[in-house]
Design a protein around this motif. Structure first.
Motif, PDB file in Angstrom:
ATOM      1  N   ALA A   4      -0.396  -2.342  10.825  1.00  0.00           N
ATOM      2  CA  ALA A   4      -0.311  -2.703   9.414  1.00  0.00           C
ATOM      3  C   ALA A   4      -1.570  -3.432   8.961  1.00  0.00           C
ATOM      4  N   GLN A   5      -2.085  -4.306   9.816  1.00  0.00           N
ATOM      5  CA  GLN A   5      -3.285  -5.058   9.441  1.00  0.00           C
ATOM      6  C   GLN A   5      -4.483  -4.127   9.260  1.00  0.00           C
ATOM      7  N   ALA A   6      -4.627  -3.182  10.183  1.00  0.00           N
ATOM      8  CA  ALA A   6      -5.742  -2.248  10.086  1.00  0.00           C
ATOM      9  C   ALA A   6      -5.627  -1.385   8.830  1.00  0.00           C
ATOM     10  N   GLN A   7      -4.403  -0.960   8.515  1.00  0.00           N
ATOM     11  CA  GLN A   7      -4.215  -0.144   7.320  1.00  0.00           C
ATOM     12  C   GLN A   7      -4.423  -0.963   6.051  1.00  0.00           C
ATOM     13  N   LEU A 163      -1.090  -0.189  -6.697  1.00  0.00           N
ATOM     14  CA  LEU A 163      -1.301  -0.473  -5.269  1.00  0.00           C
ATOM     15  C   LEU A 163      -0.171   0.085  -4.413  1.00  0.00           C
ATOM     16  N   LEU A 164       1.056   0.040  -4.913  1.00  0.00           N
ATOM     17  CA  LEU A 164       2.169   0.649  -4.178  1.00  0.00           C
ATOM     18  C   LEU A 164       1.977   2.154  -4.060  1.00  0.00           C
ATOM     19  N   GLY A 165       1.510   2.770  -5.165  1.00  0.00           N
ATOM     20  CA  GLY A 165       1.258   4.203  -5.114  1.00  0.00           C
ATOM     21  C   GLY A 165       0.183   4.556  -4.090  1.00  0.00           C
ATOM     22  N   LYS A 166      -0.871   3.755  -4.029  1.00  0.00           N
ATOM     23  CA  LYS A 166      -1.925   3.988  -3.044  1.00  0.00           C
ATOM     24  C   LYS A 166      -1.426   3.743  -1.617  1.00  0.00           C
ATOM     25  N   ALA A 167      -0.530   2.762  -1.463  1.00  0.00           N
ATOM     26  CA  ALA A 167      -0.042   2.390  -0.136  1.00  0.00           C
ATOM     27  C   ALA A 167       0.804   3.491   0.507  1.00  0.00           C
ATOM     28  N   MET A 168       1.260   4.456  -0.290  1.00  0.00           N
ATOM     29  CA  MET A 168       2.053   5.549   0.289  1.00  0.00           C
ATOM     30  C   MET A 168       1.252   6.369   1.294  1.00  0.00           C
ATOM     31  N   ASP A 169      -0.084   6.259   1.231  1.00  0.00           N
ATOM     32  CA  ASP A 169      -0.930   6.946   2.215  1.00  0.00           C
ATOM     33  C   ASP A 169      -1.128   6.113   3.479  1.00  0.00           C
ATOM     34  N   TYR A 170      -0.499   4.931   3.516  1.00  0.00           N
ATOM     35  CA  TYR A 170      -0.654   4.014   4.652  1.00  0.00           C
ATOM     36  C   TYR A 170       0.737   3.584   5.136  1.00  0.00           C
ATOM     37  N   PRO A 171       1.450   4.466   5.826  1.00  0.00           N
ATOM     38  CA  PRO A 171       2.864   4.226   6.156  1.00  0.00           C
ATOM     39  C   PRO A 171       3.122   2.977   6.991  1.00  0.00           C
ATOM     40  N   GLN A 172       2.203   2.623   7.897  1.00  0.00           N
ATOM     41  CA  GLN A 172       2.416   1.417   8.693  1.00  0.00           C
ATOM     42  C   GLN A 172       2.429   0.178   7.809  1.00  0.00           C
ATOM     43  N   LEU A 173       1.605   0.182   6.777  1.00  0.00           N
ATOM     44  CA  LEU A 173       1.555  -0.951   5.848  1.00  0.00           C
ATOM     45  C   LEU A 173       2.881  -1.097   5.108  1.00  0.00           C
TER      46      LEU A 173
END
Length: 285
Positions: A4-7, A163-173
């Motif tokens: 999560a941190q890396a993402q 930001l939530l929409g962008k975070a969908m590409d970062y599932p661990q986050l």
């Protein structure tokens, strides 16, 4: 990259790069809002151009007709039966507001958000509550346009939805609420302003969203920023990022209104409360 941190670091770098370049890569949930904005920017745009764009999103079209027939906009017994009549009755500001209501609602319900979907739904509930209060306070005071206040209320946390929409590409986050919250808290204000400008939102609304943490401290209210400030504190649904408990929120509201005539403010709050319920019903469909 599977932590999560890396993402979070990767998404932060992506956001920083976009802001520096002055070009945001919009998540798909804002597609219709962007198309409506571009159409409204053209001097040649009329209903015949705008209506097909709205019809691309059937949920939005249905909600516009429902809003036009709601207690907020119905002044006669004649119901609106088609989209053209609905847009004519509502006006551009209301169309833009409801486009954002529908877009953010769809994002909040997206399966791709996984465990962050509950967070997104609370954020959506908060924004709708603030928008309803802003509309009601503006309508009661007459200091600013109620439709503009409604739009500002729906937009005031748009950076968080982006930001939530962008975070969908970062599932661990999305699986780690603490990391996600830290990232959103860090970036939502500069991102929010950039999103508002990209959507072509009037500068006075952009400034009011930026300045909503300041209150003039007297009646009558001094402008849209004051309305938005009070709406945020009055909202019963808190932003999920805030750590404020109910006594803290109440104390902030009391401190912010300390210089106001208590009887006049209580009368305003009581009158706005009824209007807020009508606005909530209309926005939630």
């Amino acid at each position: 990259m599977d932590t999560a941190q890396a993402q979070s670091e990767a998404l932060s770098a992506e956001i920083e790069k976009e802001l520096a370049a002055g070009h945001l890569s919009f998540p798909t949930f804002l597609d219709v809002s962007l198309k409506i904005r571009r159409a409204l920017e053209s001097e040649d745009t009329g209903l015949d151009t705008l209506l097909p764009l709205i019809q691309l999103e059937p949920v939005l079209a249905a909600r516009l007709i429902g809003l036009a027939n709601s207690a907020l906009y119905t002044s006669s017994a004649n119901p609106v039966r088609d989209l053209r009549q609905a847009v004519l009755r509502l006006g551009v500001a209301a169309v833009r507001s409801l486009a954002l209501v529908v877009a953010t609602s769809q994002l909040a319900r997206a399966e791709q958000l996984g465990p962050a979907r509950a967070y997104a739904m609370r954020l959506w509930d908060h924004c709708v509550d603030v928008a309803a209060w802003a509309y009601a306070i503006a309508k009661e005071t007459g200091e600013v346009s109620a439709d503009e206040a409604l739009l500002a209320g729906m937009l005031h946390d748009i950076g968080q939805f982006y930001l939530l929409g962008k975070a969908m590409d970062y599932p661990q986050l999305l699986d780690h609420e603490d990391e996600l919250s830290d990232l959103v808290l860090c970036w939502h204000k500069p991102v929010g302003r950039a999103v508002l400008q990209a959507l072509g939102v009037p500068e006075d609304i952009v400034d009011a969203v930026d300045d909503r943490e300041v209150l003039g401290g007297a009646l009558p209210l001094s402008g849209l920023a004051d309305v938005l400030f009070l709406a945020n504190l009055a909202a019963e649904m808190p932003n999920p990022l805030t750590l404020q408990r109910e006594p803290t929120r109440s104390a902030l509201l009391e401190a912010a209104t300390h210089g106001m005539d208590k009887q006049a403010f209580d009368a305003l709050a009581a009158a706005a409360s009824d209007e807020r319920l009508r606005a909530l019903a209309a926005l939630r469909g």
